[in-house]
Scaffold this active site. Structure first.
Site, short mmCIF file in Angstrom:
data_model
loop_
_atom_site.label_atom_id
_atom_site.label_comp_id
_atom_site.label_asym_id
_atom_site.label_seq_id
_atom_site.Cartn_x
_atom_site.Cartn_y
_atom_site.Cartn_z
N ASN A 155 0.85 -1.21 0.00
CA ASN A 155 0.00 0.00 0.00
C ASN A 155 0.87 1.25 0.00
OD1 ASN A 155 -2.44 -1.29 -0.01
ND2 ASN A 155 -2.75 -1.20 2.21
N GLU A 156 1.97 1.20 0.75
CA GLU A 156 2.87 2.36 0.83
C GLU A 156 3.77 2.40 -0.40
OE1 GLU A 156 4.75 2.04 4.67
OE2 GLU A 156 2.89 2.65 5.67
N GLU A 207 3.80 -3.85 -8.52
CA GLU A 207 3.16 -3.46 -7.25
C GLU A 207 1.64 -3.33 -7.41
OE1 GLU A 207 5.11 -0.94 -4.52
OE2 GLU A 207 7.08 -1.28 -5.42
C1 LIG Z 1 10.02 -5.39 -14.04
C2 LIG Z 1 9.25 -6.04 -12.95
C3 LIG Z 1 9.68 -5.91 -11.63
C4 LIG Z 1 9.00 -6.54 -10.58
N1 LIG Z 1 9.49 -6.47 -9.31
C5 LIG Z 1 8.92 -7.24 -8.35
C6 LIG Z 1 9.53 -7.34 -7.05
O1 LIG Z 1 10.56 -6.71 -6.76
N2 LIG Z 1 8.96 -8.17 -6.13
C7 LIG Z 1 7.84 -8.90 -6.39
O2 LIG Z 1 7.39 -9.63 -5.52
N3 LIG Z 1 7.23 -8.81 -7.62
C8 LIG Z 1 7.75 -8.02 -8.59
N4 LIG Z 1 7.16 -7.94 -9.84
C9 LIG Z 1 5.95 -8.70 -10.10
C10 LIG Z 1 4.71 -7.83 -10.31
O3 LIG Z 1 4.29 -7.30 -9.08
C11 LIG Z 1 3.65 -8.69 -11.00
O4 LIG Z 1 4.10 -8.87 -12.34
C12 LIG Z 1 2.29 -8.04 -10.97
O5 LIG Z 1 1.76 -8.07 -9.68
C13 LIG Z 1 1.31 -8.72 -11.93
O6 LIG Z 1 1.31 -10.11 -11.76
P1 LIG Z 1 1.44 -11.08 -13.03
O7 LIG Z 1 2.63 -10.63 -13.81
O8 LIG Z 1 1.41 -12.47 -12.57
O9 LIG Z 1 0.17 -10.76 -13.90
P2 LIG Z 1 -1.28 -11.43 -13.71
O10 LIG Z 1 -1.69 -11.41 -12.30
O11 LIG Z 1 -1.31 -12.73 -14.42
O12 LIG Z 1 -2.18 -10.38 -14.49
C14 LIG Z 1 -2.30 -10.38 -15.91
C15 LIG Z 1 -3.45 -9.44 -16.29
O13 LIG Z 1 -4.67 -9.90 -15.73
C16 LIG Z 1 -5.29 -8.88 -14.99
N5 LIG Z 1 -5.99 -9.46 -13.82
C17 LIG Z 1 -5.52 -10.40 -12.94
N6 LIG Z 1 -6.42 -10.64 -11.98
C18 LIG Z 1 -7.48 -9.83 -12.24
C19 LIG Z 1 -8.73 -9.59 -11.60
N7 LIG Z 1 -9.09 -10.22 -10.47
N8 LIG Z 1 -9.58 -8.68 -12.15
C20 LIG Z 1 -9.23 -8.02 -13.29
N9 LIG Z 1 -8.07 -8.19 -13.93
C21 LIG Z 1 -7.20 -9.08 -13.41
C22 LIG Z 1 -4.18 -7.95 -14.56
O14 LIG Z 1 -4.64 -6.63 -14.32
C23 LIG Z 1 -3.22 -8.03 -15.75
O15 LIG Z 1 -3.61 -7.08 -16.72
C24 LIG Z 1 7.82 -7.26 -10.88
C25 LIG Z 1 7.37 -7.37 -12.20
C26 LIG Z 1 8.07 -6.78 -13.22
C27 LIG Z 1 7.56 -6.94 -14.64
#
Ligand SMILES: Cc1cc2nc3c(=O)[nH]c(=O)nc-3n(C[C@H](O)[C@H](O)[C@H](O)COP(=O)(O)OP(=O)(O)OC[C@H]3O[C@@H](n4cnc5c(N)ncnc54)[C@H](O)[C@@H]3O)c2cc1C
Length: 389
Positions: free
Chosen positions: A248-249, A371
């Site tokens: 959140n922060e 995030e």
């Molecule tokens: C460059 C980079 C740095 C990162 N750094 C970190 C880090 O330091 N630590 C860490 O823990 N993570 C990190 N992440 C992970 C990042 O937080 C996740 O990629 C992000 O939370 C999205 O998860 P996902 O990639 O699995 O996408 P998904 O969850 O598979 O989402 C794919 C699409 O579906 C949509 N979607 C999913 N669920 C729903 C819903 N219920 N309703 C509507 N739409 C939905 C999403 O909005 C998105 O458009 C990083 C990612 C990147 C690309």
């Protein structure tokens, strides 16, 4: 008697301390980060000399108290630093953002006194921190994480894989979320302080990315990784609370990164518009270009107000969850549209790697993803809207 400015408290009016801090970071970004941006982006590698400079500037421990080697500053100052760095390089901004708004922030709030004494001075001096929540099957649905922690004597054995972990290539300390009791669902999630040298811990593949290329994003492999029980942060089973509240922060920091990107792109586009001549005059004399610059500046100001307000609410100890989600959602959209318009103002040059707008555009895209993807921010905001009487 407060001055008129103090009494009115405009969001963007900085205190003397904030203004001095902002000026110092701006100068550092221009002089130390600027000359390295192109090379770091091309090589997809963060310059270790720059990282040392960032530590020496005190930017890796902005909110940590002085007794732990920190600056004793505010969360708002951390957001200011992230904005200033992102106006030059979003990767440099992310290193500082993760360290301050996620890692040190969580340690300050949840770690025991002994853990604070052990880790905060290192995070201030020379140790990069990383925040490891995401997994291949647990992104937006973060609490579906499959990494397990099993008790054995005075240790836990962690098994699983994390993906997308920012700063992992450089980091020495990782906040790793694992489940100690899968039957309890998310109430089994626990936060561990994992040092890079712990047995069974390995940093895996580094991603080749569209933007923020100099910021490392890697997989973590936990293969029977031995973590002393004294490295559980907060209560066992309360890791879900640490994850939600820290993120959140943290997303206010991402909002700050996005307004930095938008500002950097606007500054470059404005300078170019004044200089580039077509039809016998500077393109900034055409009303079409002026209106573009006006829209970009207005969008940036609106995004900055949302980000500053969320950061100041957080520092004031007031509720800020919806405001932080709005700030990140809106600022990430603004960064993308402003950087896109900047590319167009540069014309053909804007489409090349010689133009800074091209990199701002690529870097802006991540704001809508990490995030909490945009839809997750909208869910948080919608929940609050529907709760209102
Ligand atoms: C460059 C980079 C740095 C990162 N750094 C970190 C880090 O330091 N630590 C860490 O823990 N993570 C990190 N992440 C992970 C990042 O937080 C996740 O990629 C992000 O939370 C999205 O998860 P996902 O990639 O699995 O996408 P998904 O969850 O598979 O989402 C794919 C699409 O579906 C949509 N979607 C999913 N669920 C729903 C819903 N219920 N309703 C509507 N739409 C939905 C999403 O909005 C998105 O458009 C990083 C990612 C990147 C690309």
């Amino acid at each position: 008697m407060p001055t008129a400015v103090e009494a009115a408290r405009p969001l963007t009016a900085l205190s003397e301390e904030e203004a001095m801090f902002q000026a110092a970071v701006r100068q550092f970004a221009r002089e130390q980060v600027g000359p390295r941006v192109r090379e770091m982006d091309d090589a997809a590698r963060f310059d270790p000399g720059l990282l040392r400079g960032i530590f020496e500037m005190g930017l890796m421990a902005i909110e940590s108290p002085e007794e732990y080697g920190g600056q004793g500053g505010s969360f708002f100052q951390a957001a200011l630093a992230v904005e200033e760095l992102a106006a030059v390089d979003a990767s440099a901004a992310l290193v500082v953002d993760v360290q301050n708004t996620l890692v040190a922030n969580a340690v300050l709030r949840w770690a025991s006194d002994e853990q604070k004494r052990r880790y905060l001075p290192r995070l201030a001096a020379d140790t990069v921190g990383a925040y490891a929540l995401s997994e291949a099957g647990a992104g937006s649905d973060a609490f579906a994480l499959a990494t397990r922690a099993t008790e054995s004597g005075d240790e836990y054995a962690l098994n699983g894989r994390k993906v997308w972990i920012s700063n992992a290539h450089e980091a020495g300390l990782f906040l790793v979320f694992a489940n100690i009791n899968p039957e309890a669902g998310y109430r089994g999630i626990t936060c561990f302080l994992v040092e890079r040298g712990f047995p069974g811990f390995q940093v895996g593949k580094k991603e080749d990315k569209l933007g923020i290329r100099a910021s490392s994003t890697c997989e973590l492999i936990l293969d029977n990784c031995r973590v002393p029980k004294s490295n559980v942060m907060g209560e066992p089973g309360k890791g879900y609370k640490i994850a939600i509240e820290t993120l959140n922060e943290g997303r206010i920091g991402i909002g700050a990164q996005m307004i930095g990107i938008a500002r950097g792109a606007l500054d470059q586009a404005r300078a170019y518009a004044r200089e580039r001549r077509q039809f016998g005059k500077a393109i900034s004399e055409f009303q079409g270009v002026q209106f573009d610059l006006a829209r970009m500046a207005t969008d940036l100001e609106a995004a900055r107000l949302l980000v500053y307000n969320a950061a100041r609410l957080r520092d004031a100890g007031m509720p800020f969850t919806a405001e932080a989600a709005m700030a990140k959602y809106f600022a990430s959209r603004v960064a993308e549209t402003v950087a896109s318009r900047a590319v167009e103002i540069f014309g053909g040059v804007g489409f090349t790697k010689d133009c800074p707008a091209e990199k701002f555009y690529r870097d802006s895209k991540i704001g809508a993803i990490y995030e909490g993807a945009t839809n997750m921010q909208l869910l948080t905001i919608a929940r609050q809207v529907l709760e209102r009487k």
